[in-house]
Structures are given as C-alpha cells and as structure tokens.
Design a protein around this motif. Sequence first.
Motif, PDB file in Angstrom:
ATOM      1  N   LEU A   1      -6.401   5.841  -2.234  1.00 54.70           N
ATOM      2  CA  LEU A   1      -5.491   4.781  -1.756  1.00 54.70           C
ATOM      3  C   LEU A   1      -5.060   3.876  -2.901  1.00 54.70           C
ATOM      4  O   LEU A   1      -5.886   3.369  -3.655  1.00 54.70           O
TER       5      LEU A   1
ATOM      6  N   VAL B   1      -7.726   2.869   5.933  1.00 48.06           N
ATOM      7  CA  VAL B   1      -6.570   2.004   5.654  1.00 48.06           C
ATOM      8  C   VAL B   1      -6.530   0.839   6.656  1.00 48.06           C
ATOM      9  O   VAL B   1      -6.281  -0.308   6.276  1.00 48.06           O
TER      10      VAL B   1
ATOM     11  N   MET C   1      -0.406   0.579   9.087  1.00 45.36           N
ATOM     12  CA  MET C   1      -0.910   1.837   8.540  1.00 45.36           C
ATOM     13  C   MET C   1       0.015   3.000   8.911  1.00 45.36           C
ATOM     14  O   MET C   1       0.356   3.840   8.055  1.00 45.36           O
TER      15      MET C   1
ATOM     16  N   ILE D   1       3.202   2.923   6.938  1.00 50.46           N
ATOM     17  CA  ILE D   1       3.006   3.448   5.582  1.00 50.46           C
ATOM     18  C   ILE D   1       2.928   4.974   5.629  1.00 50.46           C
ATOM     19  O   ILE D   1       3.528   5.668   4.795  1.00 50.46           O
ATOM     20  N   HIS D   2       2.203   5.480   6.608  1.00 50.68           N
ATOM     21  CA  HIS D   2       2.013   6.928   6.760  1.00 50.68           C
ATOM     22  C   HIS D   2       3.357   7.650   6.923  1.00 50.68           C
ATOM     23  O   HIS D   2       3.544   8.741   6.385  1.00 50.68           O
TER      24      HIS D   2
ATOM     25  N   THR E   1      -6.473   9.702   2.044  1.00 51.79           N
ATOM     26  CA  THR E   1      -7.208   8.538   2.555  1.00 51.79           C
ATOM     27  C   THR E   1      -7.208   8.558   4.085  1.00 51.79           C
ATOM     28  O   THR E   1      -6.143   8.677   4.698  1.00 51.79           O
ATOM     29  N   PRO E   2      -8.391   8.459   4.707  1.00 48.31           N
ATOM     30  CA  PRO E   2      -8.442   8.448   6.177  1.00 48.31           C
ATOM     31  C   PRO E   2      -7.704   7.247   6.758  1.00 48.31           C
ATOM     32  O   PRO E   2      -7.752   6.143   6.208  1.00 48.31           O
ATOM     33  N   MET E   3      -7.020   7.477   7.895  1.00 51.72           N
ATOM     34  CA  MET E   3      -6.297   6.395   8.565  1.00 51.72           C
ATOM     35  C   MET E   3      -7.216   5.222   8.893  1.00 51.72           C
ATOM     36  O   MET E   3      -6.825   4.051   8.744  1.00 51.72           O
TER      37      MET E   3
ATOM     38  N   LEU F   1       0.867  -1.184   0.000  1.00 49.20           N
ATOM     39  CA  LEU F   1       0.000   0.000   0.000  1.00 49.20           C
ATOM     40  C   LEU F   1       0.900   1.229   0.000  1.00 49.20           C
ATOM     41  O   LEU F   1       1.937   1.268   0.682  1.00 49.20           O
ATOM     42  N   LEU F   2       0.509   2.238  -0.782  1.00 45.51           N
ATOM     43  CA  LEU F   2       1.248   3.494  -0.863  1.00 45.51           C
ATOM     44  C   LEU F   2       0.569   4.546   0.016  1.00 45.51           C
ATOM     45  O   LEU F   2      -0.663   4.583   0.129  1.00 45.51           O
ATOM     46  N   ASN F   3       1.362   5.414   0.602  1.00 41.73           N
ATOM     47  CA  ASN F   3       0.808   6.530   1.362  1.00 41.73           C
ATOM     48  C   ASN F   3       0.229   7.576   0.411  1.00 41.73           C
ATOM     49  O   ASN F   3       0.626   7.663  -0.760  1.00 41.73           O
ATOM     50  N   ASP F   4      -0.742   8.317   0.905  1.00 40.88           N
ATOM     51  CA  ASP F   4      -1.225   9.514   0.216  1.00 40.88           C
ATOM     52  C   ASP F   4      -1.711  10.469   1.287  1.00 40.88           C
ATOM     53  O   ASP F   4      -1.756  10.128   2.464  1.00 40.88           O
ATOM     54  N   ASP F   5      -2.063  11.700   0.883  1.00 40.39           N
ATOM     55  CA  ASP F   5      -2.410  12.733   1.861  1.00 40.39           C
ATOM     56  C   ASP F   5      -3.896  12.749   2.229  1.00 40.39           C
ATOM     57  O   ASP F   5      -4.293  13.523   3.113  1.00 40.39           O
TER      58      ASP F   5
HETATM   59  N1  TYC Z   1      -1.513   9.755   5.084  1.00 44.63           N
HETATM   60  C1  TYC Z   1      -2.914   9.467   5.358  1.00 44.63           C
HETATM   61  C2  TYC Z   1      -3.476  10.529   6.295  1.00 44.63           C
HETATM   62  O1  TYC Z   1      -2.739  11.291   6.895  1.00 44.63           O
HETATM   63  C3  TYC Z   1      -3.111   8.066   5.980  1.00 44.63           C
HETATM   64  C4  TYC Z   1      -2.673   6.966   5.066  1.00 44.63           C
HETATM   65  C5  TYC Z   1      -1.958   5.880   5.586  1.00 44.63           C
HETATM   66  C6  TYC Z   1      -3.022   6.941   3.721  1.00 44.63           C
HETATM   67  C7  TYC Z   1      -1.570   4.812   4.780  1.00 44.63           C
HETATM   68  C8  TYC Z   1      -2.637   5.910   2.885  1.00 44.63           C
HETATM   69  O2  TYC Z   1      -1.563   3.766   2.622  1.00 44.63           O
HETATM   70  C9  TYC Z   1      -1.921   4.826   3.422  1.00 44.63           C
HETATM   71  N2  TYC Z   1      -4.805  10.581   6.460  1.00 44.63           N
END
Ligand code: TYC
Length: 102
Positions: free
Chosen positions: A95, A39, A58, A61-62, A34-36, A28-32
């Motif tokens: 995500l 995930v 999670m 990844i974050h 997607t809610p924790m 899984l890749l992080n992004d800004d």
């Molecule tokens: N970074 C996201 C946030 O701050 C949380 C997140 C964690 C998103 C892991 C993607 O694979 C992921 N809400």
Amino acid sequence: NPFDNDNDLAVQEAKPKLQKPPLYKVILLNDDFTPMDFVVEVLMDFFGMSEELATQVMLQIHTQGVGVCGTYTKDVAETKVTIVNEYSREHQHPLLCSMEVV
Ligand code: TYC
C-alpha cells in the motif's frame, strides 16, 4: 476616554494579511495485493473515518486507482504519509500513501 488614542486599532488595520499556508491532499494508491480490510483499517485508524466512510473511500480507490484520505498542512500531511507507509511495510503490504499540493 481621552487617553485612548486608538493606536491599537490603527496597528491592527495597518497589519497586512498573512498568506494562508498551502494545503496538501494525502492520497492512497490502489494496488493488486493489499487486503481491502487493511485499507479500511488504515483509513479509520490514521484518518479518523467511520467504518462506513472508510469502506466507501477504499472501494473508490479500488475502482478509480486513487483516493483522498484528507487535506492537511504540509507538516501534518508529511507525518501521515510517513506513518502510513511505515505501517504498511511493517505488515508486508505494498500500500502506497502520497501527498499533493491542493
Ligand atoms: N485492490 C485491492 C484488492 O483488490 C484493495 C485496495 C484498495 C488496495 C485500496 C489498495 O489503496 C488501496 N485487494
């Protein structure tokens, strides 16, 4: 037993070892956005993790940008990637799930 000439054993010994199939890490890749909680839910529902482990993964990844959900044969990994990406899109989250050979 005079009628048992051990052919079965000879055949087994002569059989060459089959290569083990390659394994794939599903990541899984992080992004800004997607809610924790989403995930964590994905890691529990699609990768069989406890809530505690899913939360740890999670957060990894974050902070690190990427994390491993599990290691599978090619078919299983491809199916999980497709299902997770479809599930995320259905819920309007960006995500991203991917896979790479081990
Ligand atoms: N970074 C996201 C946030 O701050 C949380 C997140 C964690 C998103 C892991 C993607 O694979 C992921 N809400």
